[in-house]
Design a protein around this motif. Structure first.
Motif, PDB file in Angstrom:
ATOM      1  N   THR A 165     -13.912   3.718 -57.417  1.00 29.37           N
ATOM      2  CA  THR A 165     -13.685   5.246 -57.732  1.00 29.37           C
ATOM      3  C   THR A 165     -12.852   5.977 -56.385  1.00 29.37           C
ATOM      4  O   THR A 165     -11.813   6.114 -56.404  1.00 29.37           O
ATOM      5  CB  THR A 165     -14.958   5.911 -57.854  1.00 29.37           C
ATOM      6  OG1 THR A 165     -15.968   5.660 -57.049  1.00 29.37           O
ATOM      7  CG2 THR A 165     -15.508   5.372 -59.612  1.00 29.37           C
TER       8      THR A 165
ATOM      9  N   ARG B 222     -28.557   4.299 -54.280  1.00 30.92           N
ATOM     10  CA  ARG B 222     -28.610   3.336 -55.428  1.00 30.92           C
ATOM     11  C   ARG B 222     -29.402   2.174 -55.190  1.00 30.92           C
ATOM     12  O   ARG B 222     -30.060   2.285 -54.105  1.00 30.92           O
ATOM     13  CB  ARG B 222     -26.891   2.647 -55.442  1.00 30.92           C
ATOM     14  CG  ARG B 222     -26.045   3.705 -55.839  1.00 30.92           C
ATOM     15  CD  ARG B 222     -25.960   3.793 -57.183  1.00 30.92           C
ATOM     16  NE  ARG B 222     -24.899   4.778 -57.638  1.00 30.92           N
ATOM     17  CZ  ARG B 222     -24.632   4.956 -59.056  1.00 30.92           C
ATOM     18  NH1 ARG B 222     -25.403   4.410 -60.070  1.00 30.92           N
ATOM     19  NH2 ARG B 222     -23.709   5.996 -59.319  1.00 30.92           N
TER      20      ARG B 222
ATOM     21  N   SER C   3     -19.428   0.863 -56.373  1.00 32.25           N
ATOM     22  CA  SER C   3     -19.184   2.276 -57.171  1.00 32.25           C
ATOM     23  C   SER C   3     -17.990   2.839 -56.361  1.00 32.25           C
ATOM     24  O   SER C   3     -16.954   3.460 -57.096  1.00 32.25           O
ATOM     25  CB  SER C   3     -20.444   3.235 -57.378  1.00 32.25           C
ATOM     26  OG  SER C   3     -20.169   4.096 -57.879  1.00 32.25           O
TER      27      SER C   3
ATOM     28  N   ARG D 151     -18.384   5.333 -63.744  1.00 29.95           N
ATOM     29  CA  ARG D 151     -16.974   4.682 -63.250  1.00 29.95           C
ATOM     30  C   ARG D 151     -15.975   4.442 -64.172  1.00 29.95           C
ATOM     31  O   ARG D 151     -14.821   4.401 -64.263  1.00 29.95           O
ATOM     32  CB  ARG D 151     -17.433   3.108 -62.896  1.00 29.95           C
ATOM     33  CG  ARG D 151     -18.529   3.110 -61.638  1.00 29.95           C
ATOM     34  CD  ARG D 151     -18.400   1.469 -61.422  1.00 29.95           C
ATOM     35  NE  ARG D 151     -19.904   1.507 -60.651  1.00 29.95           N
ATOM     36  CZ  ARG D 151     -20.082   0.133 -60.105  1.00 29.95           C
ATOM     37  NH1 ARG D 151     -19.053  -0.785 -60.369  1.00 29.95           N
ATOM     38  NH2 ARG D 151     -21.355  -0.100 -59.503  1.00 29.95           N
TER      39      ARG D 151
ATOM     40  N   ARG E 188     -21.273   9.066 -55.039  1.00 27.06           N
ATOM     41  CA  ARG E 188     -21.424   7.896 -56.064  1.00 27.06           C
ATOM     42  C   ARG E 188     -22.924   7.632 -55.881  1.00 27.06           C
ATOM     43  O   ARG E 188     -23.122   6.153 -56.237  1.00 27.06           O
ATOM     44  CB  ARG E 188     -20.576   6.831 -55.383  1.00 27.06           C
ATOM     45  CG  ARG E 188     -19.161   7.197 -55.437  1.00 27.06           C
ATOM     46  CD  ARG E 188     -18.567   7.933 -56.939  1.00 27.06           C
ATOM     47  NE  ARG E 188     -19.132   7.031 -57.955  1.00 27.06           N
ATOM     48  CZ  ARG E 188     -18.945   7.165 -59.361  1.00 27.06           C
ATOM     49  NH1 ARG E 188     -18.468   8.488 -59.681  1.00 27.06           N
ATOM     50  NH2 ARG E 188     -19.026   6.416 -60.238  1.00 27.06           N
TER      51      ARG E 188
END
Length: 205
Positions: free
Chosen positions: A107, A94, A103, A197, A12
């Motif tokens: 998920t 990120r 995120s 996402r 992610r």
């Protein structure tokens, strides 16, 4: 020949997009959790050993691949940077630990919760064990614990990987930092954006 690029960033952090980008730049296949036949709940005997700290044949796992990103590769970054001393290390990330957690919460965590609730997990390593190892606790479904683990992971990579080998990369950075590190020209086309996402359409449990 071995790996030319090791992805040290967790899942992610744009790893699916990074996989596609590296394949375009290097002209070869990039390893990602999605290529493992039993993913995400059975990563096979070799990865079960690797994630649990047992010896494995890295060249066998990565045979036919020029790069590797995503979990479970990034769980073993410290061993891999020694085994492939000439590989560029890309630390995908990120903007913040909180953004990363949001995120993951949208998920991976719902999938992992369903796995636990429905007893989909087995004796081998899978997504739930990866989360446990990353969090450093069996109680991995905790925002504070996961965000702390994320920050600790980035700090450990930064401390251990020599600056000349390390590329810190965020999805919005696109081609340039990667191309500069690899010594290749920036492609005259948009960076591949994959696996948002919105592609995860299940209802969280």
């Amino acid at each position: 020949m071995g790996l030319s690029v090791i992805g040290a960033g967790p899942s992610r952090t744009g790893t699916t997009s990074l996989k596609e980008a590296l394949e375009q730049l290097l002209g070869g296949d990039c390893y990602h959790m999605s290529v493992i036949p039993g993913h995400p709940f059975d990563l096979g005997a070799d990865w079960t050993k690797a994630v649990r700290g047992e010896p494995v044949e890295w060249d066998k796992i990565y045979e036919g691949y020029v790069a590797a990103v995503d979990w479970p590769t990034s769980m073993c970054w410290d061993e891999l940077i020694t085994h492939y001393p000439d590989a560029v290390v890309i630390l995908s990330q990120r903007e913040s630990a909180q953004e990363w957690y949001e995120s993951v919460a949208a998920t991976l965590l719902p999938v992992s919760r369903m796995a636990v609730a429905n007893r989909w997990t087995g004796d081998g390593c899978g997504l739930t064990e990866l989360l446990e190892r990353f969090a450093g606790s069996e109680q991995w479904d905790d925002s504070e614990r996961l965000t702390k683990a994320y920050d600790q992971h980035l700090a450990a990579v930064r401390e251990s990987v020599p600056a000349e080998r390390l590329v810190e990369w965020k999805p919005q950075d696109g081609w340039e930092p990667i191309c500069q590190a690899l010594g290749v020209e920036v492609p005259d086309k948009p960076f591949p954006w994959l696996n948002p996402r919105s592609d995860w359409t299940f209802s969280p449990v």
